[in-house]
Design a protein around this motif. Structure first.
Motif, mmCIF file in Angstrom:
data_model
loop_
_atom_site.group_PDB
_atom_site.id
_atom_site.type_symbol
_atom_site.label_atom_id
_atom_site.label_comp_id
_atom_site.label_asym_id
_atom_site.label_seq_id
_atom_site.Cartn_x
_atom_site.Cartn_y
_atom_site.Cartn_z
ATOM 1 N N HIS A 147 32.446 29.982 43.409
ATOM 2 C CA HIS A 147 33.907 30.036 43.248
ATOM 3 C C HIS A 147 34.440 31.396 43.681
ATOM 4 C CE1 HIS A 147 33.900 26.653 39.973
ATOM 5 N NE2 HIS A 147 33.713 26.200 41.190
ATOM 6 N N GLU A 148 33.737 32.455 43.285
ATOM 7 C CA GLU A 148 34.220 33.806 43.599
ATOM 8 C C GLU A 148 34.382 33.998 45.100
ATOM 9 O OE1 GLU A 148 31.569 36.951 42.305
ATOM 10 O OE2 GLU A 148 33.013 38.523 42.807
ATOM 11 N N PHE A 149 33.446 33.411 45.872
ATOM 12 C CA PHE A 149 33.476 33.657 47.318
ATOM 13 C C PHE A 149 33.970 32.460 48.124
ATOM 14 C CE2 PHE A 149 30.670 36.819 45.530
ATOM 15 C CZ PHE A 149 31.194 37.971 46.092
ATOM 16 N N GLY A 150 34.340 31.410 47.433
ATOM 17 C CA GLY A 150 34.991 30.303 48.120
ATOM 18 C C GLY A 150 34.063 29.427 48.946
ATOM 19 N N GLU A 169 25.998 36.111 60.302
ATOM 20 C CA GLU A 169 26.527 34.975 61.055
ATOM 21 C C GLU A 169 26.304 33.671 60.281
ATOM 22 O OE1 GLU A 169 26.006 35.690 65.349
ATOM 23 O OE2 GLU A 169 24.994 33.760 65.338
ATOM 24 N N THR A 170 25.092 33.547 59.759
ATOM 25 C CA THR A 170 24.781 32.350 58.966
ATOM 26 C C THR A 170 25.642 32.293 57.709
ATOM 27 O OG1 THR A 170 22.533 32.113 59.800
ATOM 28 C CG2 THR A 170 22.949 31.258 57.591
ATOM 29 N N LEU A 171 25.739 33.436 57.022
ATOM 30 C CA LEU A 171 26.510 33.428 55.771
ATOM 31 C C LEU A 171 27.987 33.165 56.044
ATOM 32 C CD1 LEU A 171 24.847 36.376 53.792
ATOM 33 C CD2 LEU A 171 24.352 33.920 53.687
ATOM 34 N N ALA A 172 28.519 33.728 57.154
ATOM 35 C CA ALA A 172 29.919 33.496 57.488
ATOM 36 C C ALA A 172 30.153 32.013 57.764
ATOM 37 C CB ALA A 172 30.314 34.333 58.709
ATOM 38 N N GLU A 173 29.162 31.360 58.375
ATOM 39 C CA GLU A 173 29.290 29.921 58.623
ATOM 40 C C GLU A 173 29.305 29.118 57.325
ATOM 41 O OE1 GLU A 173 30.694 29.561 61.469
ATOM 42 O OE2 GLU A 173 29.432 27.869 62.020
ATOM 43 N N VAL A 174 28.619 29.630 56.316
ATOM 44 C CA VAL A 174 28.707 28.976 54.997
ATOM 45 C C VAL A 174 30.134 29.103 54.483
ATOM 46 C CG1 VAL A 174 27.964 29.070 52.585
ATOM 47 C CG2 VAL A 174 26.282 29.377 54.428
ATOM 48 N N LEU A 175 30.703 30.309 54.615
ATOM 49 C CA LEU A 175 32.058 30.530 54.100
ATOM 50 C C LEU A 175 33.084 29.683 54.857
ATOM 51 C CD1 LEU A 175 31.918 34.414 53.554
ATOM 52 C CD2 LEU A 175 31.689 32.587 51.842
ATOM 53 N N ALA A 196 33.434 40.093 54.924
ATOM 54 C CA ALA A 196 33.981 41.088 55.855
ATOM 55 C C ALA A 196 33.627 40.718 57.298
ATOM 56 C CB ALA A 196 33.428 42.474 55.509
ATOM 57 N N TYR A 197 32.415 40.250 57.479
ATOM 58 C CA TYR A 197 31.952 39.876 58.814
ATOM 59 C C TYR A 197 32.748 38.686 59.356
ATOM 60 C CZ TYR A 197 28.518 38.576 62.449
ATOM 61 O OH TYR A 197 27.899 38.278 63.634
ATOM 62 N N ARG A 198 32.970 37.733 58.452
ATOM 63 C CA ARG A 198 33.734 36.539 58.857
ATOM 64 C C ARG A 198 35.145 36.945 59.297
ATOM 65 N NH1 ARG A 198 37.693 33.548 57.289
ATOM 66 N NH2 ARG A 198 38.015 34.745 55.386
ATOM 67 N N ARG A 199 35.779 37.818 58.518
ATOM 68 C CA ARG A 199 37.150 38.241 58.865
ATOM 69 C C ARG A 199 37.181 38.922 60.227
ATOM 70 N NH1 ARG A 199 37.795 40.085 53.598
ATOM 71 N NH2 ARG A 199 37.401 42.201 54.301
ATOM 72 N N LYS A 200 36.188 39.812 60.433
ATOM 73 C CA LYS A 200 36.137 40.566 61.673
ATOM 74 C C LYS A 200 36.017 39.620 62.873
ATOM 75 C CE LYS A 200 32.482 43.188 62.099
ATOM 76 N NZ LYS A 200 31.508 44.253 61.838
#
Lengths: 423, 486
Positions: free
Chosen positions: B310-313, B280-286, B256-260
């Motif tokens: 896989h579920e979270f890409g 921020e760190t987790l979004a960078e992983v995604l 959700a954070y990454r999308r925002k």
């Protein structure tokens, strides 16, 4: 307690299972008896589980099973001088840990961990496969942790395996019971009391003595230490603490062995002139704490050079060197050589010296007639990683039982298919 | 007596911290709206692997290569990690790079020539799993040198381990003396998500920034199994199912954070969303900018973690410890997940009970990028010896491993796991001159790293004790007469 001591000693004499009725001749190998010079193309003759002859010209009886060791290296089985084999199975699982006694105020001198020894431990297999044929098993924790034993790695019962017990009393110096001097003071107090207990035994039984600082069982267990019969193995790293241990040894007349001894090289001459054996490794050079700032990989070599009898044990840390990887002590010896120890001295430091230090030098540790047939045939230099122990004999019996690790390796060498519904 | 490694330390730590309930994991702070939203492509200083939001590289590397001179090592056996062994060859180190390698290398007029007769050259050793600097020596109680586990909340994606790194840790020069030139320092395994790793060059510096590998991607430390569940037994997660629920909850928030932020970055309209360090760190992983390093012992748990990924890409770059990796070598090969493992550690806890020494050989044979890691300041100094043990076991069980394979376990394969395989990890023209000269075959117990170069600069010389790096801590505290023997 004393009675117990004798029962164990009796057990010990029973406890060396050997193969009977079989004669084996290991021929053609480069034989390192350790007790004498290397023999090229030598023969080791084994009968009824014992070595009957070692040499270049040994007559091989008709009917002997011949094992060709041409191009191989033959050594005594290795003796690991500091392990917890059979006392700990899975470190994190309390129900498999048997090496630590509750004791009283850090004193557990009467603790005999071999009473809880597990002869079915799955960790004995990897040790045997790695050429370990006997091992010292140590208690752990507190100021006086308890007593050590030597086990023989035959496949058998606890009775078969406990070769000699006790072989040492384990204590620790450093900040174990308060600060360093306080720890020494406390140890001295217990030894004083053990001495008083020994001479006023009858008074004690009539409650005619002052209160002693340790329990009756613990005081009793310390008597052989004061008599000079049972060595006090002191786990200590700092040079000044090693000197304190030397002073205590003089003061109370006990036989001292040092374990750990990270800074031993700084007091090597004092150790040599007191003829004190040091158990140390060759793979730690980290100032892990303020007691071991002088830790270095040259320690074993420097001590040996100064004339100190050295037993090489695992000291790298982290690598399970006291149970799963007791087998790696041969690589510790190789590292000792890389850091200045003479090769033959390093081999002695994992065979005959530990055997002598712990009172089984008459039975194991070298290839000599009359000794138990603990023999390893190596594919090459036993200190090298590429070298495999090809045959391991314990009491004349070749180890052939696959370890748990072997079974897993076999099962997964070819990956099994996913489960499917039967057709 | 031996020190415990961090792999098994979390229990102790857990006991110490159960009462220390801090406010919570991710700390939200409101950032001033950036004038321009940097992205991977438009950032003014797009350090490779720098984060894209909103401040790409707040703790930039200040590392500069040390002074060097052209150096030619001749008559030497070269394990290149890029092809077959070159016997009686030469390597030229020039301007910080491998200038030439082969059997016939002309000697530049100004070059220092080192005769390597009887010796071996390898790429600098790389360890994907270190804690040194963050877990420093000495480690006595009261030294406060253990800054590895922020064990105050099961998800601490907000912490960056570089902020724990003490450049004066005496482990560093010892690691260098083991031929190790690049390490990934990881947060510990107490937490489900332990925080950001940092990749360091093993060089003397006054600051952590001075050791940071320029442009290296960050890693994210995750942990499965016993450690988190033991550390958080009383407050949760206390079960393996709780662990997995914890990862998934964190990734849902991260998504959700990454999308925002991605949507705000696309338009730059209105007020920028609030920053959250952890997300921020987790979004960078995604987004694929931070590589996942997942501590996990058991095969079945690794398979679960693969499904979570896989579920979270996102991708798992490396499973660490993986004592059961051999049981799912096919899954790892299929998903291009490397395995950072030990030669022979095991049985210190139940999830490590199925450790076999053939792990590396079996993984290698299955096509998995296999890595010899340490998780231990002592083992880190001897990764060559660890690899030698694993190689010997492969050969024993009929899964042959050549020296040319085994050298990759500690050079090019870990370089790949760190996303640096185009710059380090092999002796190839143009690559960084991170090179080790060994006194003999590095798989022999008697061989030791004799000289170590980083970016072409000789930073270690065993034969010249006076030149050896001593940390500030060591001065006075540690006797100087170490090393250099024989």
């Amino acid at each position: 307690m004393m009675r117990h001591f004798f029962i164990c000693a009796a057990l010990a004499s029973l406890g060396t299972a050997v193969a009977s009725g079989q004669t084996i001749a290991i021929t053609g190998g480069k034989v390192y008896p350790v007790s004498g010079p290397v023999i090229e193309g030598g023969t080791v003759l084994i009968r009824d589980g014992r070595i009957v002859a070692v040499g270049a010209d040994v007559a091989i009886p008709a009917g002997a099973q011949r094992v060709d060791a041409t191009g191989k290296v033959v050594t005594p089985g290795l003796v690991n001088g500091a392990s917890q084999l059979g006392l700990m199975e899975i470190g994190a699982v309390g129900s498999t840990r048997e090496m630590r006694a509750r004791g009283k105020d850090g004193i557990a001198a009467a603790f005999m961990p071999w009473e809880g020894f597990n002869p079915s431990s799955v960790l004995l297999g990897p040790a045997r496969d790695g050429g370990i044929t006997s091992a010292v098993i140590l208690p752990q924790g507190g100021l006086i942790s308890g007593q050590a034993a030597v086990i023989h790695l035959v496949v058998g019962t606890a009775t078969d395996m406990i070769m000699r017990a006790p072989v040492a009393m384990l204590a620790s110096l450093g900040q174990v019971a308060g600060n360093r001097a306080e720890t020494i003071m406390r140890l001295r107090e217990v030894l004083f009391d053990a001495r008083a207990f020994r001479t006023h035994r009858a008074d004690y039984e009539r409650s005619q003595t002052r209160t002693f600082s340790a329990s009756r069982l613990d005081l009793e267990a310390l008597a052989p230490v004061l008599d000079g019969k049972l060595p006090l193995l002191v786990a200590v790293d700092k040079a000044s603490d090693i000197e304190a241990a030397l002073r205590l040894s003089k003061e109370f007349g006990f036989r001292l062995i040092i374990a750990g001894g990270a800074e031993g090289w700084q007091v090597a001459n004092a150790l040599a002139s007191a003829k004190v054996t040091v158990l140390t490794g060759a793979m730690n050079n980290v100032p892990d704490d303020f007691s071991s700032l002088g830790q270095r990989q040259e320690n074993a070599g420097l001590l040996a050079k100064a004339g100190v009898p050295v037993v090489i044990i695992g000291n790298a840390g982290g690598g399970d060197e006291d149970v799963f990887n007791v087998r790696n002590v041969r690589f510790e010896a190789g590292n000792a050589v890389a850091y200045g120890m003479e090769w033959n001295a390093a081999l002695r430091a994992i065979t005959l010296t530990p055997a002598e230090t712990f009172g089984v030098g008459d039975r194991v540790g070298s290839l000599q007639a009359g000794k138990l047939a603990d023999v390893v045939i190596w594919s090459g230099d036993p200190f090298e990683f590429a070298t495999q122990p090809e045959r391991v004999y314990v009491g004349g019996v070749q180890i052939s039982t696959p370890s748990r690790q072997d079974l897993l390796e076999q099962r997964y060498k070819t990956l099994p298919p996913e489960y499917r519904k039967p057709d | 007596m031996p020190t415990a490694s961090h792999a098994r330390l979390a229990g102790v730590i857990g006991a110490l911290v159960v009462a220390a309930l801090h406010a919570g994991g991710a700390q939200a702070t409101t950032a001033a709206a950036p004038r321009k939203a940097p992205t991977d492509t438009t950032s003014p200083a797009p350090m490779r692997g720098g984060t894209s939001l909103p401040n790409a590289d707040p703790f930039p590397s200040t590392y500069r290569p040390f002074a060097s001179r052209p150096t030619l090592i001749t008559n030497v056996t070269i394990l290149t990690a890029a092809g077959p062994t070159i016997r009686n060859g030469s390597v030229l180190l020039s301007e910080g790079r491998i200038g030439a390698v082969g059997q016939n290398v002309p000697t530049p007029p100004d070059a220092l020539v080192i005769d390597g007769t009887g010796k071996f050259v390898t790429p600098g050793i790389i360890d994907t799993h270190s804690h040194i600097g963050a877990g420093a020596a000495p480690g006595d109680e009261g030294t406060q040198t253990d800054d590895v586990n922020e064990a105050t909340s099961p998800v601490t994606a907000n912490v960056w381990v570089e902020h724990s790194v003490w450049p004066q840790d005496p482990h560093f020069p010892r690691t260098l003396a083991g031929g190790v030139t690049t390490i990934q320092v990881l947060p510990g395994s107490a937490n489900l998500i332990g925080g950001r790793s940092v990749v360091l060059k093993v060089v003397p510096a006054r600051t952590a920034q001075g050791m940071k590998f320029p442009g290296a991607k960050y890693g994210l430390k995750m942990a499965c199994g016993e450690n988190p569940k033991r550390v958080y037994a009383t407050r949760g997660p206390s079960t393996r199912m709780g662990n997995v629920a914890g990862y998934r909850a964190a990734w849902i928030q991260a998504e959700a954070y990454r999308r925002k932020w991605d949507s705000w970055n696309a338009k730059h309209e209105g007020e920028a969303p609030s920053r959250d360090l952890g997300l921020e760190t987790l979004a960078e992983v995604l987004r694929g900018n931070i590589l996942v390093h997942n501590h996990c012992y058991r095969a079945d748990e690794m398979a679960q973690m693969i499904d979570v990924a896989h579920e979270f890409g996102y991708s798992i770059r490396s499973f660490h410890h993986g004592v059961e990796a051999y049981k799912i070598a096919d899954l790892l090969a299929r998903d291009t997940i490397s395995a950072s493992v030990w030669a022979d550690w095991g049985v210190f806890k139940l999830e490590a009970a199925d450790a076999i020494r053939g792990n590396m050989a079996l993984l290698s044979r299955a096509g998995v990028r296999t890595i010899m890691h340490s998780d231990d300041p002592s083992g880190e100094q001897r990764l060559n010896q660890e690899a030698a043990k694993a190689m010997a076991e492969g050969n024993r069980i009929g899964v042959p491993v050549s020296e040319d394979d085994a050298i990759k376990w500690m050079t090019i394969n870990p370089a790949w796991a760190l996303g640096l395989d185009d710059r380090i990890g092999s002796i190839q023209l143009g690559k960084s001159a991170d090179v080790v000269l060994w006194s003999g075959n590095p798989f022999s117990v008697y061989s030791r790293a004799e000289k170590v170069w980083i970016d072409g600069a000789m930073l270690y010389d065993r034969l010249d004790p006076a030149s050896q790096w001593r940390t500030d801590f060591e001065l006075g505290f540690v006797p100087a007469n170490r090393g250099g023997a024989r």
